[in-house]
Design an enzyme around this catalytic site. Sequence first.
Site, PDB file in Angstrom:
ATOM      1  CG  ASP A 142      -2.314  27.884 -42.567  1.00  0.00           C
ATOM      2  OD1 ASP A 142      -3.139  28.327 -43.384  1.00  0.00           O
ATOM      3  OD2 ASP A 142      -1.184  27.501 -42.898  1.00  0.00           O
ATOM      4  CG  HIS A 143      -5.841  32.810 -44.023  1.00  0.00           C
ATOM      5  ND1 HIS A 143      -4.517  33.015 -44.309  1.00  0.00           N
ATOM      6  CD2 HIS A 143      -6.502  33.020 -45.177  1.00  0.00           C
ATOM      7  CE1 HIS A 143      -4.386  33.335 -45.582  1.00  0.00           C
ATOM      8  NE2 HIS A 143      -5.578  33.350 -46.144  1.00  0.00           N
TER       9      HIS A 143
ATOM     10  CB  THR B  36      -5.596  50.513 -33.285  1.00  0.00           C
ATOM     11  OG1 THR B  36      -4.212  50.171 -33.083  1.00  0.00           O
ATOM     12  CG2 THR B  36      -6.193  50.958 -31.966  1.00  0.00           C
TER      13      THR B  36
ATOM     14  NE  ARG C  55       3.791  50.793 -30.143  1.00  0.00           N
ATOM     15  CZ  ARG C  55       4.720  51.221 -29.303  1.00  0.00           C
ATOM     16  NH1 ARG C  55       4.596  52.392 -28.705  1.00  0.00           N
ATOM     17  NH2 ARG C  55       5.799  50.489 -29.065  1.00  0.00           N
TER      18      ARG C  55
ATOM     19  CG  HIS D  94      -1.123  29.596 -46.524  1.00  0.00           C
ATOM     20  ND1 HIS D  94      -1.593  29.657 -45.239  1.00  0.00           N
ATOM     21  CD2 HIS D  94      -0.812  30.877 -46.857  1.00  0.00           C
ATOM     22  CE1 HIS D  94      -1.579  30.914 -44.820  1.00  0.00           C
ATOM     23  NE2 HIS D  94      -1.105  31.665 -45.789  1.00  0.00           N
TER      24      HIS D  94
ATOM     25  CG  LEU E 251      -6.121  40.017 -38.798  1.00  0.00           C
ATOM     26  CD1 LEU E 251      -6.163  39.439 -40.216  1.00  0.00           C
ATOM     27  CD2 LEU E 251      -5.364  39.051 -37.887  1.00  0.00           C
TER      28      LEU E 251
END
Length: 486
Positions: free
Chosen positions: A180-181, A12, A44, A243, A15
Amino acid sequence: MDSLTFVLFGATGDLAKRKIFPSLFHLFLDGKMPKSFTIIGLGRREWSDQTFQMHVEKSLQTFSKRSENGDASKVREFLSAFRYSSLDVTDHDGYKQVLGMVQKREEELGIPENRLFYLSVAPEFFDVISQNIKESGLGSIKGWKRLVIEKPFGHDLKSAQELIAKLSNAFEVDEIYLIDHYLGKPMVQNMESIKFANPMFQSLWNNKHIANVQITASETVGVEERAGYYDQVGAIRDMVQNHMLQLVMMTAMQQPTRIGANEIRNKKIKVMEFLRPLQKDEVVRDVVRGQYEKGYMNGELVPAYTDEPSIEGTSMNDTFIAARLWIDDPFWSGVPFYIRTGKRMKEKSTRIVIEFKNPIKDLYQEKNEETAPNLLIIEIGPNEGISIQFNSKNPLNHGKNEPVTGRFLANKKSMPEAYELLLSDALHGDSTFFVQWKEVELSWKWAEPILEAFEENNLPLHLYQSGSMGPEASEQLLQEDGFKWW
Ligand code: BG6
């Protein structure tokens, strides 16, 4: 691709809504999801399957750049894969119910026990969730299991090592996919091709031809609503340890014997192993720490970091870092790598600039002409592309040499997002663009003296105006070596 169950913790949350659902949807539209799959959302809130599906649909409408062209029946088909169960992640017994639900879906769909657990939750829950996955039997499977988590991986070397130890109680190290985006950004992944699929660049990629490397990740945003988190971590932990060092590794890694996940990852580790460690008392020489002052961004006055809501007026937190790094291997010795990153800077831009040596400078001096250095610029975001700066005679200016730039730009609209590429790899079990534990450890090890120097306040905190490119001291860092930021 194997059929599977995607178990999403934190379903929920932000991201999930912004990145995970839209990315899975795009993979689905492109036929890149397995034939049979189910996505079990856990959170939750007490939601029904239907409420969850409506939530996912809303996320697609808001955050998917392709939802408007989407065929409604495709959206419905995609949503029908979603189920929801409420779970307090610390409640041991709750996991039994989740297991029941997962098994029921596996049976309904006739799919094997392949389970991917995505933990889109605060890092303090990584450990308890993975332990509960193990103890509840959710992780005891006949097929494969994978755990996907995203940074932060600890807040220093010790806590990272503790995390590794805990997670590897429940999962094998090669079942853990660390995101690691930045490694999902198409142009970062493309670094591999640019270097290794082009003999023209490959042959120049060393200290014989390269004068320096400059890696910038500048942002225009300030601390936003993340004061509580950001004031504890600063740019060093938020951007540099992960990054920025990943970008250094991707730029500096040497050609592997074959293009495979292990080979590439081993070459990245080599870069970290040769990265010259800093001593605490040297930090002041090689690192510039900054914090934004008030200033104008797009004509609008924005507050200083210390005037941001929930930030103490006395905060010494770093919102900007520039640093000079050396890689002491035969390929890079003598070539400085400069990195800089900061918030509230003039522009949003992530790029890698390779400045080549300029041995022919003298040739034209006699004609009173200067030649600019050749530059290779890899644009990672917001535009994705490559530019090359070279010298060319300008017939309209007495035939003098002038630098010109050739630019290849990718079509932004058709570019997949970082999460799309990473999720697709995780579903396929391809770990090339995921971080290895060893990299995490070596990165923290490198950052440790800097963290200590910051803590002990051993170096100045340079204030810089919002809307600028950072403090003057970061310009001096390059000037000392006869260079400038490009
Ligand atoms: C995140 C940081 O990891 O990366 C943020 O926590 C930062 O503070 C973001 O804004 C930058 O990512 P991108 O993809 O916008 O360059």
